[in-house]
Structure formats: structure tokens, C-alpha cells
Design a protein around this motif. Structure first.
Motif, PDB file in Angstrom:
ATOM      1  N   THR A  51       0.833  -1.204   0.000  1.00  0.00           N
ATOM      2  CA  THR A  51       0.000   0.000   0.000  1.00  0.00           C
ATOM      3  C   THR A  51       0.863   1.247   0.000  1.00  0.00           C
ATOM      4  O   THR A  51       1.880   1.297   0.667  1.00  0.00           O
ATOM      5  N   THR A  52       0.447   2.247  -0.750  1.00  0.00           N
ATOM      6  CA  THR A  52       1.175   3.511  -0.750  1.00  0.00           C
ATOM      7  C   THR A  52       0.361   4.571  -0.031  1.00  0.00           C
ATOM      8  O   THR A  52      -0.850   4.451   0.131  1.00  0.00           O
ATOM      9  N   THR A  53       1.058   5.632   0.378  1.00  0.00           N
ATOM     10  CA  THR A  53       0.393   6.719   1.089  1.00  0.00           C
ATOM     11  C   THR A  53       0.288   7.922   0.169  1.00  0.00           C
ATOM     12  O   THR A  53       1.304   8.433  -0.286  1.00  0.00           O
ATOM     13  N   ALA A  54      -0.930   8.322  -0.124  1.00  0.00           N
ATOM     14  CA  ALA A  54      -1.135   9.510  -0.952  1.00  0.00           C
ATOM     15  C   ALA A  54      -1.311  10.713  -0.029  1.00  0.00           C
ATOM     16  O   ALA A  54      -2.112  10.650   0.911  1.00  0.00           O
ATOM     17  N   VAL A  55      -0.568  11.774  -0.273  1.00  0.00           N
ATOM     18  CA  VAL A  55      -0.643  12.944   0.608  1.00  0.00           C
ATOM     19  C   VAL A  55      -1.489  14.042  -0.036  1.00  0.00           C
ATOM     20  O   VAL A  55      -1.716  14.048  -1.236  1.00  0.00           O
ATOM     21  N   GLY A  56      -1.960  14.951   0.800  1.00  0.00           N
ATOM     22  CA  GLY A  56      -2.642  16.127   0.266  1.00  0.00           C
ATOM     23  C   GLY A  56      -4.146  16.057   0.381  1.00  0.00           C
ATOM     24  O   GLY A  56      -4.854  16.880  -0.184  1.00  0.00           O
ATOM     25  N   GLY A  57      -4.659  15.089   1.118  1.00  0.00           N
ATOM     26  CA  GLY A  57      -6.112  15.039   1.269  1.00  0.00           C
ATOM     27  C   GLY A  57      -6.598  16.058   2.282  1.00  0.00           C
ATOM     28  O   GLY A  57      -5.895  16.371   3.245  1.00  0.00           O
ATOM     29  N   VAL A  58      -7.768  16.599   2.039  1.00  0.00           N
ATOM     30  CA  VAL A  58      -8.432  17.465   3.023  1.00  0.00           C
ATOM     31  C   VAL A  58      -9.877  16.989   3.113  1.00  0.00           C
ATOM     32  O   VAL A  58     -10.575  16.920   2.104  1.00  0.00           O
ATOM     33  N   CYS A  59     -10.289  16.636   4.318  1.00  0.00           N
ATOM     34  CA  CYS A  59     -11.605  16.038   4.509  1.00  0.00           C
ATOM     35  C   CYS A  59     -12.736  17.036   4.223  1.00  0.00           C
ATOM     36  O   CYS A  59     -12.584  18.232   4.441  1.00  0.00           O
ATOM     37  N   GLU A  60     -13.850  16.509   3.731  1.00  0.00           N
ATOM     38  CA  GLU A  60     -15.058  17.331   3.579  1.00  0.00           C
ATOM     39  C   GLU A  60     -16.275  16.498   3.980  1.00  0.00           C
ATOM     40  O   GLU A  60     -17.372  16.678   3.466  1.00  0.00           O
ATOM     41  N   MET A  61     -16.050  15.570   4.891  1.00  0.00           N
ATOM     42  CA  MET A  61     -17.231  14.880   5.421  1.00  0.00           C
ATOM     43  C   MET A  61     -17.999  15.852   6.296  1.00  0.00           C
ATOM     44  O   MET A  61     -19.183  15.671   6.553  1.00  0.00           O
ATOM     45  N   CYS A  62     -17.300  16.864   6.839  1.00  0.00           N
ATOM     46  CA  CYS A  62     -18.005  18.035   7.353  1.00  0.00           C
ATOM     47  C   CYS A  62     -17.192  19.245   6.911  1.00  0.00           C
ATOM     48  O   CYS A  62     -16.327  19.129   6.043  1.00  0.00           O
ATOM     49  N   PHE A  63     -17.427  20.398   7.496  1.00  0.00           N
ATOM     50  CA  PHE A  63     -16.836  21.616   6.944  1.00  0.00           C
ATOM     51  C   PHE A  63     -15.580  22.066   7.695  1.00  0.00           C
ATOM     52  O   PHE A  63     -15.111  23.180   7.524  1.00  0.00           O
ATOM     53  N   TRP A  64     -15.043  21.194   8.547  1.00  0.00           N
ATOM     54  CA  TRP A  64     -13.871  21.578   9.353  1.00  0.00           C
ATOM     55  C   TRP A  64     -12.574  21.392   8.576  1.00  0.00           C
ATOM     56  O   TRP A  64     -11.557  22.004   8.868  1.00  0.00           O
ATOM     57  N   ARG A  65     -12.570  20.504   7.594  1.00  0.00           N
ATOM     58  CA  ARG A  65     -11.461  20.277   6.670  1.00  0.00           C
ATOM     59  C   ARG A  65     -10.164  19.825   7.354  1.00  0.00           C
ATOM     60  O   ARG A  65      -9.123  20.477   7.271  1.00  0.00           O
ATOM     61  N   CYS A  66     -10.264  18.714   8.041  1.00  0.00           N
ATOM     62  CA  CYS A  66      -9.072  18.100   8.635  1.00  0.00           C
ATOM     63  C   CYS A  66      -8.152  17.614   7.506  1.00  0.00           C
ATOM     64  O   CYS A  66      -8.609  17.248   6.425  1.00  0.00           O
ATOM     65  N   GLN A  67      -6.871  17.554   7.799  1.00  0.00           N
ATOM     66  CA  GLN A  67      -5.901  17.151   6.777  1.00  0.00           C
ATOM     67  C   GLN A  67      -5.651  15.641   6.847  1.00  0.00           C
ATOM     68  O   GLN A  67      -5.489  15.081   7.924  1.00  0.00           O
ATOM     69  N   LEU A  68      -5.631  15.050   5.647  1.00  0.00           N
ATOM     70  CA  LEU A  68      -5.643  13.584   5.540  1.00  0.00           C
ATOM     71  C   LEU A  68      -4.450  13.053   4.760  1.00  0.00           C
ATOM     72  O   LEU A  68      -3.832  13.770   3.971  1.00  0.00           O
ATOM     73  N   VAL A  69      -4.202  11.775   4.935  1.00  0.00           N
ATOM     74  CA  VAL A  69      -3.473  10.997   3.933  1.00  0.00           C
ATOM     75  C   VAL A  69      -4.355   9.806   3.579  1.00  0.00           C
ATOM     76  O   VAL A  69      -5.219   9.418   4.378  1.00  0.00           O
ATOM     77  N   GLY A  70      -4.142   9.267   2.399  1.00  0.00           N
ATOM     78  CA  GLY A  70      -4.934   8.114   1.973  1.00  0.00           C
ATOM     79  C   GLY A  70      -4.040   6.912   1.754  1.00  0.00           C
ATOM     80  O   GLY A  70      -2.954   7.037   1.181  1.00  0.00           O
ATOM     81  N   LYS A  71      -4.491   5.784   2.233  1.00  0.00           N
ATOM     82  CA  LYS A  71      -3.772   4.532   1.959  1.00  0.00           C
ATOM     83  C   LYS A  71      -4.365   3.951   0.683  1.00  0.00           C
ATOM     84  O   LYS A  71      -5.577   3.667   0.630  1.00  0.00           O
ATOM     85  N   VAL A  72      -3.534   3.818  -0.319  1.00  0.00           N
ATOM     86  CA  VAL A  72      -4.033   3.440  -1.646  1.00  0.00           C
ATOM     87  C   VAL A  72      -3.395   2.124  -2.088  1.00  0.00           C
ATOM     88  O   VAL A  72      -2.185   1.958  -1.989  1.00  0.00           O
ATOM     89  N   ARG A  73      -4.240   1.208  -2.531  1.00  0.00           N
ATOM     90  CA  ARG A  73      -3.727  -0.077  -3.026  1.00  0.00           C
ATOM     91  C   ARG A  73      -4.371  -0.349  -4.383  1.00  0.00           C
ATOM     92  O   ARG A  73      -5.583  -0.261  -4.520  1.00  0.00           O
ATOM     93  N   ASP A  74      -3.547  -0.661  -5.361  1.00  0.00           N
ATOM     94  CA  ASP A  74      -4.024  -0.919  -6.737  1.00  0.00           C
ATOM     95  C   ASP A  74      -4.932   0.218  -7.220  1.00  0.00           C
ATOM     96  O   ASP A  74      -5.983  -0.020  -7.823  1.00  0.00           O
ATOM     97  N   GLY A  75      -4.561   1.432  -6.882  1.00  0.00           N
ATOM     98  CA  GLY A  75      -5.336   2.590  -7.333  1.00  0.00           C
ATOM     99  C   GLY A  75      -6.610   2.823  -6.548  1.00  0.00           C
ATOM    100  O   GLY A  75      -7.371   3.746  -6.821  1.00  0.00           O
ATOM    101  N   LYS A  76      -6.865   1.987  -5.574  1.00  0.00           N
ATOM    102  CA  LYS A  76      -8.105   2.133  -4.779  1.00  0.00           C
ATOM    103  C   LYS A  76      -7.780   2.642  -3.391  1.00  0.00           C
ATOM    104  O   LYS A  76      -6.812   2.181  -2.764  1.00  0.00           O
ATOM    105  N   LEU A  77      -8.590   3.545  -2.898  1.00  0.00           N
ATOM    106  CA  LEU A  77      -8.400   4.044  -1.543  1.00  0.00           C
ATOM    107  C   LEU A  77      -8.927   3.003  -0.562  1.00  0.00           C
ATOM    108  O   LEU A  77     -10.081   2.590  -0.652  1.00  0.00           O
TER     109      LEU A  77
END
Ligand SMILES: Nc1nc2c(c(=O)[nH]1)N[C@H]1C(S)=C(S)[C@@H](COP(=O)(O)OP(=O)(O)OC[C@H]3O[C@@H](n4cnc5c(=O)[nH]c(N)nc54)[C@H](O)[C@@H]3O)O[C@H]1N2
Ligand SMILES: Nc1nc2c(c(=O)[nH]1)N[C@H]1C(S)=C(S)[C@@H](COP(=O)(O)OP(=O)(O)OC[C@H]3O[C@@H](n4cnc5c(=O)[nH]c(N)nc54)[C@H](O)[C@@H]3O)O[C@H]1N2
Ligand code: SF4
Ligand SMILES: [Mo]
Length: 753
Positions: A51-77
Motif C-alpha cells: 500500500t502507498t500513502t497519498a498525501v494532500g487530502g483534506v476532509c469534507e465529510m463536514c466543513f472543518w477540513r481536517c488534513q488527511l493521507v490516503g492509503k491506496v492499493r491498486d489505485g483504490k483508496l
């Protein structure tokens, strides 16, 4: 004049100003703008080895915009986590943040542009191409503008991707009819009241981590979850802060409180006035601060002198002794006290006065610019990008509240109620085009029949969304947007001194964690969609940026940054901050501007109607694992909390023959019955005159196959509208649950004791 002065000041200070201003220009596009940035391999041992770590995510499940990373495998989060580089949320994200993966891959998500060949409200969908969809949207919107003028359009935006369309319609097309949920149903009243009192909007800027007392009026952290905000609150408690929670319900915060004030809903201003009057009468306020910075203090002192402890005790059903205790606890720990300004503040239609009272209490305690007090950190400087102001004069000239000289303290945009009334009456002008972007007004605004009437009388309804929530059922054309995990949009800046003890600022940009393109859908981002619309509508010459990436880079350039640079820095740029303490704010205890506009210049308690006998007031709040209605199809989150239990006082329940877990339906004072049912939560933790449920449930759209029909929609029972006179915002806690309705399907009602 009060109106212009206040609104200008608001725009100078409110966070929205920064957000809307923060967008134009040109920047070299990357060859493939939406390629996610995969920074480095994930090194933890075990099953995620590939699995690789994709950087630069910002959450929008609500409006606070926490900063994220995504674990990505075979192009899928496969997993979302907080970005370890974050000085805001850090590695923490909330349940909803985690659940983002399930939004991304929700099979019910909107996939293609659709045309409604059935009726509004009972749609039949036909898949069409983007060209067809955009041609139809531009032709129909243009027809409305040609026939009725730009003010014939109303926009209902919310969320970060809605800023670009919103400023297009406001600045270029020239409509003033902008009903932002985040202002008129959320925090606009707070911001305007604080601007009128302290000359600045508060956001949630109280230094809770360093406070000796944290004072929450209706805020229920733990159920209301904004990660870094909750961290600050918990840090304050860890550091020994005393917690006062004023709430008719034993909320998650009340459970941690030293003092729970079980107030009668709607009476908070009386409670606050009595605290302030007591502090003045006993000389326990910050005289030095008030003398140096208070304006109109003598008028204020005289104006609240009637507010004795006994007076407020009778009104608010809080013992005089407890009001005195809270007042003295605040005074004993002042100025290091956090008087929290709240966030969702449109409660009973007397809300501007209550928020003014909170700001005055802050000033009276001198809790400004000091540890634990009202402290605004200075954020980093970034660039701007956005639509040029082509037709704003037209918008200004057609602003309904200006024309009616009503609601002089209304937040930017036009009060929702005025837009709806104008649309259905055609007076003073017709509103015939609806543009919805990231807002679900069916479940957001009280009086659903009126909202539906407004939608039905439109010549054209366009909605852009990610999920088939209830508003999408009313669209003529429905456009699918790429999700926050697949796109660039906006940046997120912030500041902290209180979480680590180091003064720092940060700049993060939302970047895609996974590719937005796939064979099974044709979703697009908001810059692409709006630019294509603008070209077709004849506004192509004003287009400020060609892509979301360009927009992001333009804003970052103002901080000598770029997306490429941010990626090198793991998605977040951190730089030294400045000392946040020391600010001195003038406090308008009496406000001449407010008085000149015809409202009480001294904060005033305005009584709200009492429930009829046998009825209990319906109040609502946040589900800890959901965001309003938008997460109601999320399988992970629905699994955690599949419906919204109705909180009922245990003694009342006993008399009514209801047991914990019984299934019930609700009827309100207008005889409106909930279309769905839920379970009852029997508890001593709520007043007898109040019932409570989490907001957002009761989706009606069958296309939301997970969420449809689950729990009860509070908004469907909010039929009695109340408008806050100063701001025009909708109070929503003036409706009652009927407990005398006799036997309903699956439910038993008895008389309310
Ligand atoms: N999990 C989760 N967290 C969220 C959100 C979400 O959707 N889900 N949404 C975010 C947003 S946009 C906002 S605005 C905030 C809102 O969060 P808050 O500002 O905390 O507002 P509410 O959730 O409306 O607060 C409801 C509380 O007010 C109490 N209450 C009701 N009537 C009265 C009254 O008359 N007086 C007093 N003193 N109390 C009263 C209720 O019992 C309840 O505990 O939450 C944010 N955080
Ligand atoms: N009864 C009652 N009413 C309330 C409240 C309450 O507590 N009780 N709370 C009030 C408050 S504080 C607020 S802030 C408002 C919130 O009001 P809304 O913003 O209307 O609430 P949501 O349910 O989040 O609806 C947002 C819509 O945006 C869509 N969406 C989500 N992500 C995206 C995206 O990336 N792009 C696009 N185009 N669409 C997207 C969702 O699918 C959904 O249709 O509601 C207010 N109204
Ligand atoms: S508080 Fe939760 S839902 Fe909101 S942005 Fe942060 S992680 Fe996402
Ligand atoms: Mo909100």
C-alpha cells in the motif's frame, strides 16, 4: 448607516471573506492535472505491505477540513488517516472522516448527468451527455435572466466546491439571492452579533486549551465533532478547566461538566443578563477593561438592572443559587475564561440578542486577548483567485433585505425566508431559476412545503451534488460532481499555539488522493462545470482559471508555494506563527448601530411562545457519527447509528406508558406526522418540557438505498417558522412534539405530565 457599516465590517473580518476571496489568474497546467500524488510507500508491516500513502487530502465529510493521507492499493483508496504532518487534527480523524472511503465508493453515488423526464419531486431519470446537460442548463438559466433579470436566479450553495459557482452567480451573473446554509441556518447570527459588539466575527476562537473555565451555551462537543476543536476543549479539561454546560439535555458535554445548567429552552438570554447584572451589582466584573474599552456601559448597566437572579430563575427554570454560582465561578477565574460563542445558533428567533449577550459577557470579564479568553490567531498570508466583480451593482440594487430595509444585520447573501417568500409571491420580483450546489434545503430549512412550493414554481431547477439526497428529486437537470477525495479545490489554512505550545501557521491544499476518472462514471469538478456553463451563457471572457489545479496554485503562489512544493512537504506547509495574545477589542455594551436600526441596543431577553399544554418543545442536535443528511447512505456510519432515538424524560415516559426502545412516530402542533418512525430513548437526562433527536435522518429519496426511511426527519416537523428580526435567519426550535395524539401506528402517546 448601520446596515452598510456592519456588513462592510463583517466582510472585512468574517472567515467567509477569506474563503470567497481566496480564488483567479493563470498557471501552467500539469499534463494530467488530476493525477493523485503518491508520495511514498507505506512502511508498516503486515497486510498493507503493497500500500502507498497519498498525501494532500483534506476532509469534507463536514466543513472543518481536517488534513488527511490516503492509503491506496491498486489505485483504490482503502483507508483514510490524519496527516502526521498536521498541526491541526494531527493523525486523528473522526468516524465521519474515516467513513469518507464509503462515500467515494458508494454505488448509489451520482455518476452521470441526468435529465428529469418525470415530475419535480417524483423524478424519472434519463442519462444524458455533459454537452446536452450544459446546453440545457445554460439555455434555461439564460432564458430566466433574459426574462426576469439576473435577480430571477436564486442560488443555494454550501461547502468548499460551491464557492466557485456561488461567486460566479453573485459577481458575474449578478444575483443577490444567495441562501448559504452556513449563514442563515448556522452561524451567521453569531458572526453578525459579534461584529456588532466586538467588531470582529468569532469563528470558534476561544482559547479553551488554556482556560480556567469553559462555558458552553448549547454547544455539545463530542456529539458536535470538529477534531481540532474537540482537542482544544479536551486539552482545557485535561489542564483542569472547570466546565459549565447550559443545555436542557444531558449532552456528551454535560456529562463532563462541573456544572450542568438544565435550562428551559429559549430563555438563555435571561440567564446571561442575570449573570451580567449580578457581576455588575457586586462589582465582580473587570472594571479596568470595561472602563478602557467599553462603549455605552452606563446604558447597558441601567438596561439590564431588572435582570435579577430571581427574575431569571423564574424565566429559565434555573435556580437563582446556580445562576449566582456560575456568575461567581466565571468572575473568580476571569479573565482566563472561554465564553464559547457557539456555532449553530439559529434556535428560537431571538438569537441575535443572545449572541450579543455572550459577546458582552466576554467583554465584561475582560476575557479578550488573554490566555483562555477570546483569542484570534493570525493566519498565514495566501493569494487570491476568483471571479471578477462584473455585475455586483445589479446584485446590490436587488438585494431583498436592502429593498425592504429589513434584517439590517443579515449576513452576506439574502435571508432564505425572503428568497422563498419572494419566489412564491412574485413580489417584489420573480425568482424563476434555482441553482443548488452542495446544499439540501429540503432537510436544512424549516417549512418543507414552502421550500417545495418555491421549487415547483421555478422555470428551471439545476442541482449539482454527489449523492441522491432529497433535493436532487426536484432537479430538472442533475449534475454529478467528483468527490473531495478526487479533486483539487480551495486551500485550508490555520494557526495553532495551544495544541503543541509552539506558535505556528499552516497551509494545506486539497489534492486528489485517487484518480477522478473511471469507466463507470462521468463526474466532473466544479471549476470545469461552471466554466463550461459560463462559456455557454456568454460569460466566457470572465473565466478566472482554467482548472481547479490552477486555482489552487494561484492561491498558493501568494504564499510563495505551489502544489508541487506542498507535495514535497507532505501536503502541508508549516511556518512560524505570531503571538496570538495581547489584542484589545472595544466592546459595544450598548450598540447605537443596533438601536438606530430599530432593535434593542442593549442585549434584551425576548420571550418565545410557550408550548401548548400537553406538548413538549422539539430540539435537535448533531449525531456524533453523521453529518446532517449527507452521510445517511454511508454504510459504515449507518451501521454505527442507523436511526435517531427520540429522547424523552423518564417520568413523562412512565406516565405515557412508553419504555426505552419502543418504536414511535411524532406529531407536531400543526398535526403534521412524521412519515417514518424511530425508537424512544427514555432518560432522566432531558427536561420534561423538551424532546430531542439528532438531525439529518428520515431521507425520502429511494435512490439512497441505505438511508431511505431510516429514523425521523426533524425538519419535516419544523413547520412553524420564526425569523430572527435583526438577521433574517430562521429559528428552528419553536415547534412542539404532540404527546396527546392518542394511539398512532406502532406507538402509544399519553398526556404529557
Ligand atoms: N458529528 C457532527 N459534528 C458536527 C456536525 C455534524 O453534522 N455532525 N456539524 C457541524 C456544524 S455545521 C455545526 S454548525 C456544529 C453545530 O454544533 P452545536 O453548535 O453544538 O449545535 P447543535 O448541534 O445544534 O446543538 C445542539 C445542543 O443544543 C441544545 N439546546 C437545544 N435548545 C437549547 C436552548 O434553548 N438552550 C440551550 N442552552 N441549549 C439548547 C441541545 O440539547 C443540544 O445539546 O456542529 C458541527 N459538528
Ligand atoms: N432541522 C435542522 N436543520 C438544520 C440544522 C439542524 O441541526 N436541524 N443544522 C443547520 C446547520 S448548522 C447547517 S450548517 C445546515 C447544513 O445544511 P446542508 O449543507 O444543506 O446540509 P447537508 O446535509 O450537508 O447537505 C449538503 C448537500 O451537499 C451534498 N454534497 C456533499 N458533498 C458534496 C460535494 O462535494 N459537492 C456537491 N456538489 N455536493 C455535495 C450532499 O449530498 C447534500 O445533498 O443545516 C442547517 N439546518
Ligand atoms: S471533523 Fe471529522 S468529518 Fe469533519 S473534517 Fe474533520 S475528520 Fe472530516
Ligand atoms: Mo452548521
Amino acid at each position: 448607516m448601520a446596515l452598510n457599516l456592519t456588513r462592510r465590517k463583517f466582510l472585512q473580518t468574517a472567515s467567509l471573506a477569506a474563503a470567497t476571496a481566496a480564488m483567479s489568474g493563470c498557471f501552467a497546467n500539469r499534463a494530467n492535472a488530476s493525477t493523485p500524488f503518491v508520495k511514498k510507500p507505506f512502511t508498516a508491516p503486515g497486510s498493507f505491505a503493497d500500500t502507498t500513502t497519498a498525501v494532500g487530502g483534506v476532509c469534507e465529510m463536514c466543513f472543518w477540513r481536517c488534513q488527511l493521507v490516503g492509503k491506496v492499493r491498486d489505485g483504490k483508496l482503502v483507508k483514510l488517516e490524519g496527516n502526521p504532518k498536521s498541526i491541526d487534527n494531527g493523525v486523528s480523524i473522526c468516524a465521519r472522516g474515516n467513513g469518507g472511503v464509503k462515500l467515494l465508493y458508494d454505488p448509489d453515488r451520482l455518476k452521470f448527468p441526468m435529465k428529469n423526464v418525470g415530475k419535480r419531486g417524483a423524478p424519472e431519470w434519463k442519462r444524458i451527455s455533459w454537452d446536452e446537460a450544459l446546453d440545457e442548463c445554460s439555455t434555461k438559466l439564460k432564458a430566466v435572466i433574459d426574462k426576469y433579470g439576473p435577480h430571477g436566479i436564486a442560488i443555494f450553495p454550501h461547502g468548499s466546491s460551491a464557492k466557485y459557482p456561488m461567486t460566479f452567480f453573485e459577481h458575474v451573473v449578478g444575483t443577490p439571492n444567495n441562501s448559504e446554509a452556513s449563514f442563515f441556518q448556522c452561524r451567521g447570527v453569531r458572526d453578525m452579533a459579534y461584529v456588532a459588539t466586538l467588531d470582529t466575527a468569532p469563528d470558534e476562537n476561544v482559547d479553551m486549551a488554556n482556560a480556567k473555565v469553559i462555558f458552553l451555551l448549547g454547544g455539545h462537543f463530542g456529539e458536535n465533532v470538529h477534531v481540532s476543536h474537540v482537542k482544544r476543549y479536551l486539552k482545557g479539561l485535561e489542564n483542569g478547566a472547570k466546565l459549565v454546560v447550559v443545555d436542557p439535555r444531558f449532552s456528551a458535554s454535560a456529562a463532563k461538566a462541573h456544572t450542568w445548567v438544565k435550562i428551559k429552552p429559549g430563555t438563555d438570554t435571561a440567564f446571561l443578563l442575570a449573570i451580567m447584572n449580578h457581576l455588575i451589582k457586586t462589582g465582580k466584573y473587570n472594571k479596568a477593561y470595561v472602563e478602557a474599552n467599553g462603549e455605552g456601559f452606563d446604558k447597558f448597566k441601567a438596561g439590564i438592572s431588572h435582570a435579577t437572579l430571581d427574575w431569571a430563575a423564574k424565566i429559565s427554570d434555573v435556580p437563582a443559587k446556580q445562576i449566582k454560582e456560575v456568575a461567581e465561578m466565571l468572575a473568580a477565574n476571569a479573565p482566563n475564561v472561554s465564553i464559547h460563542p457557539g456555532r449553530h445558533v439559529t434556535w428560537h428567533g431571538n438569537d441575535f440578542q443572545r449572541e450579543r449577550a455572550l459577546a458582552c459577557l466576554t467583554g465584561l470579564l475582560g476575557a479578550i486577548g488573554v490566555k483562555g479568553g477570546f483569542v484570534k490567531g493570525k493566519g498565514p498570508k495566501v493569494g487570491k483567485s476568483g471571479w471578477p466583480k462584473v455585475n455586483v451593482e445589479h446584485a446590490e440594487a436587488h438585494a431583498l433585505h436592502h429593498m425592504a430595509k429589513k434584517h439590517q444585520f443579515s449576513p452576506p447573501g439574502t435571508p432564505t425566508d425572503m428568497i422563498r417568500e419572494t419566489a412564491v409571491t412574485g413580489k417584489p420580483y420573480a425568482i424563476k431559476g434555482y441553482v443548488g450546489w452542495g446544499q439540501n434545503p429540503i432537510q436544512t430549512i424549516p417549512d418543507q412545503p414552502l421550500t417545495i412550493k418555491m421549487l415547483q414554481q421555478m422555470d428551471f431547477v439545476m442541482v449539482c451534488d454527489v449523492m441522491p439526497t432529497d433535493i436532487t428529486m426536484y432537479a430538472d437537470i442533475l449534475l454529478p460532481e467528483s468527490s473531495y477525495l478526487e479533486r483539487y479545490d480551495m486551500i485550508k489554512t490555520g494557526v495553532q499555539w495551544d495544541l503543541s505550545g509552539k506558535q505556528e501557521q499552516y497551509i494545506a491544499a486539497r489534492m486528489p488522493l485517487v484518480s477522478p476518472t473511471s469507466a463507470d462514471h462521468e463526474r466532473k469538478d466544479s471549476v470545469w462545470i461552471v466554466n463550461e456553463l459560463a462559456k455557454r451563457m456568454g460569460y466566457g471572457q470572465h473565466i478566472p482559471v482554467q482548472s481547479e489545479l490552477e486555482m489552487t496554485n494561484k492561491i498558493l503562489a501568494g504564499a510563495n508555494l505551489s502544489v508541487e512544493q506542498l507535495v514535497k512537504e507532505d501536503g502541508i506547509h508549516v511556518q512560524p506563527g505570531v503571538d496570538p495574545y495581547g489584542a484589545v477589542l472595544k466592546v459595544k455594551f450598548f450598540s447605537q448601530d443596533v438601536a438606530d436600526a430599530g432593535f434593542p441596543g442593549v442585549p434584551t431577553y425576548i420571550p418565545v411562545p410557550e408550548p401548548p399544554k400537553g406538548f413538549a418543545r422539539l430540539v435537535y442536535g448533531r449525531a456524533p457519527v453523521h453529518t446532517f443528511n449527507r452521510s445517511m447512505n454511508n454504510v459504515w456510519l449507518m451501521n454505527e447509528m442507523p436511526e435517531n432515538p427520540v429522547w424523552l424524560n423518564d417520568e413523562s415516559a412512565k406516565k405515557m406508558g412508553l419504555k426505552d426502545g419502543d418504536r414511535i412516530e411524532l406529531v407536531n402542533q400543526d398535526g403534521v406526522k412524521s412519515e417514518t418512525s424511530s425508537v424512544v430513548k427514555v432518560t432522566p437526562g432531558i427536561r420534561k418540557d423538551t424532546v430531542y433527536m439528532a438531525h439529518g435522518y428520515g431521507t425520502k429519496n429511494p435512490a439512497m438505498t441505505v438511508g431511505v426511511g431510516k429514523g425521523i426527519d426533524d425538519q419535516s416537523l419544523i413547520t412553524k417558522r420564526v425569523v430572527d428580526p435583526e438577521t433574517g435567519a430562521n429559528g428552528m426550535r419553536n415547534n412542539w412534539r404532540d404527546d396527546t395524539a392518542g394511539k398512532l401506528t406502532n406507538s402509544i402517546y399519553g398526556g404529557m405530565p
